[in-house]
Design a protein around this motif. Structure first.
Motif, short mmCIF file in Angstrom:
data_model
loop_
_atom_site.label_atom_id
_atom_site.label_comp_id
_atom_site.label_asym_id
_atom_site.label_seq_id
_atom_site.Cartn_x
_atom_site.Cartn_y
_atom_site.Cartn_z
N ASN A 25 9.90 -25.80 34.70
CA ASN A 25 10.07 -25.08 35.84
C ASN A 25 10.98 -23.80 35.41
OD1 ASN A 25 10.78 -23.75 38.27
ND2 ASN A 25 10.42 -25.43 39.24
N ALA A 26 10.18 -22.71 35.38
CA ALA A 26 10.98 -21.50 35.06
C ALA A 26 11.40 -20.58 36.18
CB ALA A 26 9.98 -20.77 34.08
N GLY A 27 12.43 -21.15 36.93
CA GLY A 27 13.22 -20.36 37.90
C GLY A 27 11.83 -20.26 39.25
N HIS A 28 11.21 -21.17 39.49
CA HIS A 28 10.21 -21.26 40.39
C HIS A 28 10.59 -22.30 41.75
CE1 HIS A 28 6.29 -19.82 41.51
NE2 HIS A 28 5.92 -20.94 42.08
N PRO A 29 10.15 -22.27 42.79
CA PRO A 29 10.15 -23.30 43.77
C PRO A 29 9.71 -24.50 43.28
CG PRO A 29 9.50 -21.19 44.88
CD PRO A 29 9.30 -20.80 43.33
N ALA A 30 10.34 -25.72 43.64
CA ALA A 30 9.98 -26.80 43.00
C ALA A 30 8.94 -27.39 43.71
CB ALA A 30 11.24 -27.77 43.35
N PRO A 31 7.93 -27.88 43.06
CA PRO A 31 6.53 -28.39 43.42
C PRO A 31 6.89 -29.70 44.44
CG PRO A 31 6.38 -28.12 40.99
CD PRO A 31 7.51 -28.02 41.34
N VAL A 32 5.99 -29.98 45.34
CA VAL A 32 6.09 -31.19 46.16
C VAL A 32 5.19 -32.26 45.80
CG1 VAL A 32 6.18 -31.96 48.73
CG2 VAL A 32 7.26 -29.60 48.17
N LEU A 33 5.83 -33.47 45.79
CA LEU A 33 4.73 -34.61 45.60
C LEU A 33 4.58 -35.39 46.98
CD1 LEU A 33 3.58 -36.70 43.76
CD2 LEU A 33 5.78 -37.78 43.57
N LEU A 34 3.25 -35.38 47.15
CA LEU A 34 2.80 -36.06 48.36
C LEU A 34 2.20 -37.55 48.07
CD1 LEU A 34 1.81 -32.88 49.07
CD2 LEU A 34 2.13 -33.91 50.99
N ARG A 35 2.78 -38.50 48.66
CA ARG A 35 2.18 -39.96 48.30
C ARG A 35 1.90 -40.60 49.70
NH1 ARG A 35 5.81 -42.62 44.15
NH2 ARG A 35 4.28 -41.42 42.82
N ARG A 36 0.79 -41.00 49.87
CA ARG A 36 0.16 -41.58 51.06
C ARG A 36 0.26 -40.84 52.23
NH1 ARG A 36 2.02 -45.97 47.61
NH2 ARG A 36 4.17 -45.65 48.26
N GLY A 37 -0.23 -39.42 52.02
CA GLY A 37 -0.25 -38.72 53.10
C GLY A 37 1.29 -38.08 53.54
#
Length: 398
Positions: free
Chosen positions: A275-287
């Motif tokens: 992650n190069a200074g970017h908003p953190a990705p979001v992990l979705l599990r079972r909706g």
């Protein structure tokens, strides 16, 4: 009622015509192939905004009105990537290239024809599939198809960027990825990329500093450097340095690109990312949105930064990964309230829970951001959704 052999002959005829058909003559080629079957078809292509389905023009004939994607039967066929039958003797058949939604085929049936006949539906699907491949192949040979998809002129920055991006949707038997960008006609610094090789799925989202053509040029170099590094065999930990070097070789004024560079093992579920200074990705599990991926941090691309150990997480079958640029969460309404990550996560949960195809989930999320926005956009807003699921991948196929 046309037989299976008759439909196969129509497919073969259209394939033969497609070799030398000009982009603006595609409707006549489709008509010619379908005429022996006693059916007529009108081809609609989705506009750049993904709000309307616009008909391909036919010389000497008045053009039908564009069809809204939201709140219409044709729009449902497009959104769900499913054949839909109207009560007026018409079938609406999704047109895709691989798994990227391009539009719809409106098939007008002869009186007394059963719209639920499987031979008819299979034949229409086959014709629509070929139309999708031909449409995608002919886009680069003329301007007519591009004009039909636009409601206004496109800025030079957006024109350049759209030519650099991969298709908005791609899927295999086990994984699907989809992306969407706003504002479509003015987008400048945002970009995304992906590549699948040997079971490793590389993906990236980028956001260049600034706006307009300067931001596009900066992001274009970052995107090209990323691809050049991958294709030269550079592994994930070394890719940021490749992009850094390319950017600093051309600009020395402190410009930068934020981004997430990732590598997903489709066989094991192992995800590594920087992650190069970017908003953190979001992990979705079972909706449900269960966590933000906050590891693998370094300075934005183009700025001197020490080597970074990639973050790592093990995905489970059915997991989804949502990546976004700050233009999504920082969009403000008339009262100044930001769209925000909680709202984005909540909407993602709701749309994913409705079992929509990945591109439709992103289309609706993007529409929600546009609806929240007061006045003209201040920044590009991009979403990327990766789904590790055979079921999810199948939903993007007609």
């Amino acid at each position: 009622m046309a037989t299976t052999d008759a439909w196969l002959r129509a497919v073969d005829d259209l394939l033969y015509r497609a070799h030398r058909v000009a982009p603006d003559q595609l409707p006549e080629a489709i008509d010619g192939a379908l005429r022996p079957l006693g059916v007529a078809a009108t081809t609609y292509v989705v506009d750049v905004e993904q709000e309307l389905l616009r008909p391909l023009p036919r010389p000497g004939r008045p053009a039908p009105d564009p069809l809204p994607i939201d709140a219409s039967l044709p729009g449902r066929a497009y959104s769900e990537v499913r054949v839909r039958a109207g009560q007026d003797g018409r079938l609406w058949v999704p047109v895709v290239d691989g798994t990227e939604r391009l539009g719809l085929l409106e098939v007008t049936l002869a009186a007394g024809t059963d719209p639920d006949d499987e031979v008819l539906r299979d034949g229409c699907r086959s014709i629509a599939a070929l139309v999708g491949h031909v449409l995608a192949g002919k886009l680069t040979y003329g301007d007519t198809l591009h004009r039909v998809r636009r409601s206004g002129p496109m800025e030079v920055s957006a024109e350049l960027l759209w030519q650099l991006l991969p298709p908005l949707t791609f899927a295999t038997d086990t994984v699907a990825i989809s992306a969407i960008l706003e504002p479509c006609y003015e987008v400048g610094g945002d970009a995304f990329d992906y590549a699948l090789d040997g079971g490793l799925f590389a993906l990236a989202i980028l956001d260049g500093v600034g706006h307009g053509l300067p931001a596009t040029l900066f992001t274009a170099v970052a995107l090209a450097a990323l691809r050049a590094g991958r294709r030269a065999g550079t592994e994930l930990p070394g890719l940021p340095a490749v992009v850094d070097a390319a950017l600093r070789s051309q600009w020395t004024d402190g410009r930068f690109v934020t981004g997430v560079l990732a590598e997903f093992d489709v066989g094991t579920g192992r995800l590594r990312y920087v992650n190069a200074g970017h908003p953190a990705p979001v992990l979705l599990r079972r909706g449900r949105a269960v966590r933000a991926l906050t590891g693998g941090r370094r300075l934005p691309l183009g700025l001197p930064s020490p080597d970074t150990e990639p973050g790592e997480v093990r995905l489970e079958p059915g997991d989804r990964l949502l990546l976004y640029t700050d233009g999504i969460i920082e969009t403000r309404d008339a009262a100044g309230e930001m769209f925000g990550l909680p709202r984005l996560a909540d909407l993602a949960e709701r749309h994913i829970g409705s079992r929509l195809p990945a591109p439709e989930t992103l289309r609706r999320l993007s529409r929600a951001v546009v609806a929240h926005r007061a006045g003209p956009p201040r920044d590009d807003a991009t979403l990327v959704l990766l789904e590790w699921s055979g079921e999810a991948a199948a939903r993007v196929e007609p």
